[in-house]
Each structure stands twice: as C-alpha cells, then as structure tokens.
Write a protein that holds these residues in place. Structure first.
Motif, PDB file in Angstrom:
ATOM      1  N   UNK A   1      25.163  35.505  39.759  1.00 34.65           N
ATOM      2  CA  UNK A   1      26.334  36.330  39.472  1.00 34.65           C
ATOM      3  C   UNK A   1      25.905  37.790  39.379  1.00 34.65           C
ATOM      4  N   UNK A   2      26.780  38.699  39.806  1.00 32.31           N
ATOM      5  CA  UNK A   2      26.450  40.112  39.664  1.00 32.31           C
ATOM      6  C   UNK A   2      26.917  40.610  38.294  1.00 32.31           C
TER       7      UNK A   2
ATOM      8  N   UNK B   1      29.338  38.800  35.308  1.00 31.21           N
ATOM      9  CA  UNK B   1      28.761  38.493  33.996  1.00 31.21           C
ATOM     10  C   UNK B   1      29.559  39.198  32.898  1.00 31.21           C
ATOM     11  N   UNK B   2      29.898  40.461  33.137  1.00 31.57           N
ATOM     12  CA  UNK B   2      30.643  41.243  32.142  1.00 31.57           C
ATOM     13  C   UNK B   2      31.994  40.577  31.837  1.00 31.57           C
ATOM     14  N   UNK B   3      32.663  40.051  32.853  1.00 28.17           N
ATOM     15  CA  UNK B   3      33.957  39.396  32.638  1.00 28.17           C
ATOM     16  C   UNK B   3      33.803  38.171  31.741  1.00 28.17           C
ATOM     17  N   UNK B   4      32.774  37.359  31.990  1.00 25.82           N
ATOM     18  CA  UNK B   4      32.526  36.165  31.180  1.00 25.82           C
ATOM     19  C   UNK B   4      32.172  36.567  29.751  1.00 25.82           C
ATOM     20  N   UNK B   5      31.342  37.597  29.611  1.00 22.04           N
ATOM     21  CA  UNK B   5      30.908  38.062  28.279  1.00 22.04           C
ATOM     22  C   UNK B   5      32.105  38.581  27.487  1.00 22.04           C
TER      23      UNK B   5
ATOM     24  N   UNK C   1      23.161  33.179  36.270  1.00 23.43           N
ATOM     25  CA  UNK C   1      22.939  34.600  36.043  1.00 23.43           C
ATOM     26  C   UNK C   1      21.574  34.810  35.400  1.00 23.43           C
ATOM     27  N   UNK C   2      20.988  35.958  35.655  1.00 25.36           N
ATOM     28  CA  UNK C   2      19.701  36.314  35.080  1.00 25.36           C
ATOM     29  C   UNK C   2      19.861  36.573  33.582  1.00 25.36           C
TER      30      UNK C   2
ATOM     31  N   UNK D   1      21.575  42.282  28.403  1.00 24.49           N
ATOM     32  CA  UNK D   1      21.940  43.715  28.510  1.00 24.49           C
ATOM     33  C   UNK D   1      23.455  43.888  28.392  1.00 24.49           C
ATOM     34  N   UNK D   2      24.204  43.068  29.103  1.00 22.59           N
ATOM     35  CA  UNK D   2      25.667  43.179  29.102  1.00 22.59           C
ATOM     36  C   UNK D   2      26.226  42.850  27.718  1.00 22.59           C
ATOM     37  N   UNK D   3      25.689  41.798  27.074  1.00 24.61           N
ATOM     38  CA  UNK D   3      26.170  41.429  25.736  1.00 24.61           C
ATOM     39  C   UNK D   3      25.916  42.575  24.766  1.00 24.61           C
ATOM     40  N   UNK D   4      24.735  43.193  24.826  1.00 21.11           N
ATOM     41  CA  UNK D   4      24.420  44.330  23.948  1.00 21.11           C
ATOM     42  C   UNK D   4      25.424  45.469  24.173  1.00 21.11           C
TER      43      UNK D   4
END
Length: 152
Positions: A98-99, A103-107, A137-138, A144-147
């Motif tokens: 996933x890009x 990932x941001x949408x899921x988070x 996803x990596x 990083x996105x969650x932070x």
C-alpha cells in the motif's frame, strides 16, 4: 501455485538460464523458507502457507533495505547496488504494498473508531493497525503515519 512453489520453479528456470544473480537470491530465499518450515514443525510435516512465505520474503527485503542504507552511508556504492539488485528480485514475489495515502486512510479510520486522541495512544493504535495491514504495508511507513496522525 503457492508462493514457495513459484520460487522453486523460478529457481529451476534460473539454473537453466545460468542467471547467477537470480539464482543466488532464490537459493537464499529457499533456504530461509526451509528454516521457517523446520521451526514451524511440531511433530509432523509442515508446509509453509503463503502468509508465512510472505513473512520470510518481507524479512529478507527489510534486511536488504537496511543493508543498502548502511552501504550508502559507508560510501560502498558497489555493495549497495548488489543489495538493490537482490531487493528487486525479492520484491517480484511480494504482494503490492500500500502507498502512503492508502495507509493514511486506514490509520485515520482506525484512530476515529478507537477514539485515540494523542501520542500517548500510539501503542493502543499500532497493534490493531499492524494486524490489519500485515503483509500489505511497510511497518516503518505505518508507524510514521500513525505518529503524524496522532500529533495533529
């Protein structure tokens, strides 16, 4: 065809084609999968599932990425190039990752559902998200996105 079977088939093809780079990488992956099978055995024969084989491949890819970083920091472009070649071969067998936007949408969805409000909730949020995105996803990108999302 299972992932392991595909790798074994491609190993035979690489032998016939005398493709030394691909052969080296595929032999390494085969050995790592056999190690995983032996570790998973509990008194009987155990075939790796595709999920377990993907885990082995992701670990190998992560090791290559770390090596590339180390070699580039040490001004060893020749070794970094070799690791990049191996990484490209390994990535052929990994599912599409996933890009950052996906990932941001899921988070964002998971944070809203859990009612997380700040950086103190990082641990509470990471577990379920990594369970959901494992193999898709990596982990570094997810972290990083969650932070970023929790610090908003």
């Amino acid at each position: 065809m299972s992932l392991k079977a595909k790798i074994l088939e491609d190993l035979k093809t690489a032998m016939k084609a005398k493709d030394q780079d691909r052969l080296r990488v595929l032999r390494s992956l085969k050995a790592k999968m056999q190690e995983k099978e032996i570790a998973e055995r509990k008194g009987g024969e155990a075939e790796l599932t595709d999920a377990q084989a993907t885990d082995v491949l992701m670990k190998a890819a992560k090791q290559r990425k770390e090596s590339i970083t180390q070699f580039e920091e040490g001004d060893r472009a020749d070794l970094a190039d070799n690791e990049k070649l191996e990484l490209a071969i390994i990535e052929e067998y990994l599912p599409k990752m996933m890009d950052e936007d996906e990932v941001r949408a899921v988070v964002q969805e998971k944070i809203a559902a859990m009612g997380a409000s700040g950086p103190q909730d990082m641990g509470k949020v990471m577990g379920p998200i990594m369970g959901q995105l494992k193999g898709k996803a990596d982990g570094g990108l997810v972290s990083k996105v969650v932070k970023e999302e929790l610090n908003k």
